[in-house]
Each structure stands twice: as C-alpha cells, then as structure tokens.
Enzyme design. Sequence first.
Site, PDB file in Angstrom:
ATOM      1  N   ASP A  17       5.957  -4.230  15.099  1.00 37.98           N
ATOM      2  CA  ASP A  17       4.540  -4.031  15.383  1.00 37.98           C
ATOM      3  C   ASP A  17       4.459  -2.699  16.120  1.00 37.98           C
ATOM      4  OD1 ASP A  17       2.028  -3.901  16.543  1.00 37.98           O
ATOM      5  OD2 ASP A  17       1.913  -6.054  16.916  1.00 37.98           O
ATOM      6  N   GLY A  19       0.804  -1.226   0.000  1.00 39.08           N
ATOM      7  CA  GLY A  19       0.000   0.000   0.000  1.00 39.08           C
ATOM      8  C   GLY A  19       0.834   1.271   0.000  1.00 39.08           C
ATOM      9  N   ASN A  35       3.259   5.333   9.210  1.00 39.63           N
ATOM     10  CA  ASN A  35       2.249   5.027   8.192  1.00 39.63           C
ATOM     11  C   ASN A  35       1.310   3.894   8.593  1.00 39.63           C
ATOM     12  OD1 ASN A  35       1.245   4.588   5.240  1.00 39.63           O
ATOM     13  ND2 ASN A  35       2.182   2.629   5.815  1.00 39.63           N
ATOM     14  N   TYR A  70     -11.822   4.889  13.893  1.00 38.95           N
ATOM     15  CA  TYR A  70     -10.812   5.286  12.901  1.00 38.95           C
ATOM     16  C   TYR A  70     -10.723   6.816  12.846  1.00 38.95           C
ATOM     17  CZ  TYR A  70      -8.326   5.458   8.425  1.00 38.95           C
ATOM     18  OH  TYR A  70      -7.397   5.702   7.430  1.00 38.95           O
TER      19      TYR A  70
END
Length: 259
Positions: A58, A17, A81, A152
Amino acid sequence: MPRLAGRICVVTGAARGIGRAIASRFHQEGGRVLVTDVDAAAGQAAAAELGSRFLPLDVRQEADWARLAEAVPVADVVVNNAGVTGFEGGPTAHDPEHVSLTAWREVHRVNLDGTFLGCRYAIGAMKGKGAGSIINISSRSGMVGIPGAAAYASSKAAVRNHTKSVALYCAQQGWRIRCNSIHPGAILTPMWDAMLGEPAEREQNMAEITADTPLKRFGTPDEVAAVALLLASDEAAYMTGAELSVDGGLLAGSAASPK
Ligand code: NDP
C-alpha cells in the site's frame, strides 16, 4: 538483446490497468519484475500470469515501503504508478468549493505521499549502483486545472514537480539515477468504470470525453507502457526531469486554437 535484460523493476499498483501493462512490457523485455499492489488477490493473479513475483504494497504506508526495502534492497527501475481519482466509490463532490478535507487528503495520500515514498525507496535501492530509472505516472491533469477533480489535479501537479526535485537531487549527487514523469490523457482502464456510467451510456460518455482529444479516442495501457519502457531503458540515458505526454494531442492546443 532485450532492453531490460536482468534489470530489477518494481511497479506499484500493477494488479491492473496501466501498471499491469507496464509490468507486462518490462517482463517481455527481460526485466525481473516485482508486481506490487494494495489488492493482494488481484496482484497475485497478475504476477502469476506474468510468472513474476508479487509483494503486497500500500503506497501510503511507510511500513510497507520498509518491508519492500528489506525484500528488494536493490532496484534498477521503479515505477510509481498507483493512483486514485477520489471517484472510486461513485460520483462525489471534488470541486474546490465542496471537496471535503478528508477526501482531499485521501487522494493526496495515495498519489503524492505514495510517490514521495516510492522515490525515496528508489533512491535508496539505486544509489549503491549509482544508476537507475524512476518513472512517476502523473497525468495531463497535473498540467492543467480540473474543476471537478481538484484534489486529483493538485496531487498530480505535485508529482510532476517532485519528479524534477528528485532528478536534480540525484544529478547533484553524481548518480546516473534518472527521474521522469509520464502524463497520460484518457486511457481506458478500470479507473474509468465509475465515471463512464451504465453499459448503455458508456459509448456515448466515451465519445463525449474524447471529443476534444485530437486523436478522438481513448489511449490504451500498452501505449503508456511503451513510453515507460523507453524511460526505463538506456536509450533514455540523457533524459531526466522530463515530462512526456501520452494524451492523443490533448495538450498540444486548445479547443479555441486557430485552424
Ligand atoms: P486503475 O484504477 O485501473 O489501477 C490502479 C491500481 O492501483 C489498482 O490495482 C489499485 O488497486 C491500485 N491502488 C490503488 N490505491 C493503491 C495504494 N494505496 N497502494 C497500492 N496500489 C493502489 O488505474 P489506472 O491504471 O488507470 O491508473 C494508473 C495510474 O495512471 C494512476 O496513477 C492514474 O492516476 C494515472 N493516470 C491514469 C489515467 C487514465 O485515464 N486511466 C490518466 C492519467 C493518469 P485497487 O483496485 O484495489 O484500488
């Protein structure tokens, strides 16, 4: 002269991505890129393709950041990101009435805690030189409410604000460590796979999602990477605490704006 010649660049969630596109663009501009991701196999593969280093990271785990600080004690550019929507496992309730506390916290753990830890690592890795660029990938959802993706939106709004605290703090210390946020609109990456449905419905769903976007299409990861490159480079030396939208004009107006 490449724009990032010899700069040490750390990118989180860079296996695919937007993160992968940023890693690739930085590499093309002479950066010494460290690809990091929670998915070690995909991260290794992405790094091998670029000819760069990989470290498993992580972003939720403080111990992983400590390991990174040992392996890479000095950095010039850090891109926070890595992010999740909460829909990775398929559709689930994320509206303010029904989202579970567990799901709410999990989205914040990755998007907000991960960015906080990434900024903290970056400051430590940059203050020796007294210079660097921290780039936080927020979202257009950090600027407006999203009723069906409340966690989110909340986490990305917090990333937007934390970026400014980091920018001001670093300026107060007299460092040339800049911190800015990027706010992508809909960018076609694997993050959308769970939300775009079956292949037969995909085109229709994409058209519906971008119907209110003035440029009437999804953006590409490379279009976000180009803005990250600007912020990483010395051309953006007077930019800190700024927020840059890469959203096809979505936040420039509203569906109700006069013609
Ligand atoms: P993708 O899901 O395509 O890629 C995200 C990458 O981050 C994956 O490799 C994923 O690994 C990794 N990742 C997930 N959780 C962690 C973690 N805890 N630690 C480290 N890595 C992790 O996402 P995009 O490229 O689309 O998104 C990148 C960023 O851009 C995110 O912050 C996203 O919120 C933001 N953004 C994206 C938009 C879009 O339309 N695509 C719009 C606005 C903002 P794995 O696959 O194993 O989970």
